[in-house]
Design a protein around this motif. Structure first.
Motif, short mmCIF file in Angstrom:
data_model
loop_
_atom_site.label_atom_id
_atom_site.label_comp_id
_atom_site.label_asym_id
_atom_site.label_seq_id
_atom_site.Cartn_x
_atom_site.Cartn_y
_atom_site.Cartn_z
N ASP A 18 -19.96 25.01 1.45
CA ASP A 18 -19.93 23.35 1.87
C ASP A 18 -18.66 23.09 1.26
N ALA A 19 -18.16 23.64 -0.06
CA ALA A 19 -16.79 22.90 -0.86
C ALA A 19 -15.61 23.45 0.02
N PHE A 20 -15.56 24.39 0.82
CA PHE A 20 -14.58 25.01 1.36
C PHE A 20 -14.42 25.10 2.55
N ARG A 21 -14.94 24.24 3.61
CA ARG A 21 -14.90 24.09 4.91
C ARG A 21 -13.32 23.67 5.31
N ALA A 22 -12.85 24.40 6.47
CA ALA A 22 -11.58 24.22 6.66
C ALA A 22 -11.45 22.85 7.34
N ASP A 23 -12.44 22.28 7.96
CA ASP A 23 -12.42 20.98 8.56
C ASP A 23 -14.07 20.39 8.23
N SER A 24 -13.40 19.39 7.23
CA SER A 24 -14.75 18.79 6.38
C SER A 24 -15.22 17.66 7.12
N ALA A 25 -14.42 16.97 8.17
CA ALA A 25 -14.97 15.94 8.97
C ALA A 25 -16.41 15.77 9.44
N ASP A 26 -17.01 17.02 9.60
CA ASP A 26 -18.42 17.18 10.31
C ASP A 26 -19.29 17.48 9.09
N LEU A 27 -18.95 17.65 7.88
CA LEU A 27 -19.65 18.17 6.66
C LEU A 27 -20.96 17.40 6.80
N TRP A 28 -20.83 15.90 6.67
CA TRP A 28 -22.06 15.02 6.33
C TRP A 28 -23.24 15.69 7.49
#
Length: 185
Positions: free
Chosen positions: A151-161
């Motif tokens: 979770d802390a290292f996603r290349a694209d964090s826009a969809d993390l939520w």
């Protein structure tokens, strides 16, 4: 209600109106009777890591930018990383949970090479005083859910939520489909 502890995630609910935290996912780094500290995982900045911390850009996960860890202590930085081998903890690394931990940015890079898999640097942090976070959780501002090191290292964090909510059991996963702007529904 799930207990907030280091390694858990705080996922902002629609009831959380503070613009510093709307639609954020926060990784808790430290929780005790005096309060809690974490970093926002899904707020990349436009600032290159190498522009601020020379040499560190070559070891951070993509994108190689600083992330806005929260509204507190913006002049400081925290580095979150995963160990290559949980049994071999390098100098300058403090375990949070499992292979996930914090890296002391004063540690020479050569002492960390080969010892860490992924690294992300956050400018600032999110902090709560004693019982403050518990109060926000009780009022419905945060979902408290298990975190995964990735979770802390996603290349694209826009969809993390949405991704974090989607993997939750039961009705909580339904919240991942709500529009960010309910007026558009």
């Amino acid at each position: 209600m799930t207990e907030a502890r280091a390694g858990m995630l705080l996922v902002a609910t629609p009831a959380l109106l503070d613009p510093n935290f709307a639609d954020t996912v926060v990784l808790l780094l430290d929780v005790d009777h005096q309060g809690a500290l974490g970093v926002v995982l899904n707020r990349p900045s436009a600032v290159s890591v190498d522009d601020v911390l020379e040499g560190w850009g070559e070891v951070v996960a993509e994108p190689e930018v600083l992330f806005q860890g929260g509204p507190v202590g913006l002049q400081g930085a925290l580095a979150v990383a995963t160990l290559t081998d949980a049994a071999d903890v390098p100098v300058g690394f403090r375990v949070i949970e499992g292979r996930l931990g914090l890296v002391d940015l004063d540690t020479p890079l050569e002492l960390l090479r080969g010892g860490i898999d992924q690294l992300r640097i956050f400018a600032g942090y999110a902090g709560w005083g004693a019982d403050q976070l518990d109060g926000e959780i009780e009022e419905g501002s945060w979902y408290v859910v298990p975190g995964e090191p990735a979770d802390a290292f996603r290349a694209d964090s826009a969809d993390l939520w949405r991704a974090v909510l989607r993997r939750q059991p039961g009705e909580m996963a339904w919240h991942s489909t709500r529009p960010f702007d309910p007026d558009l529904n």
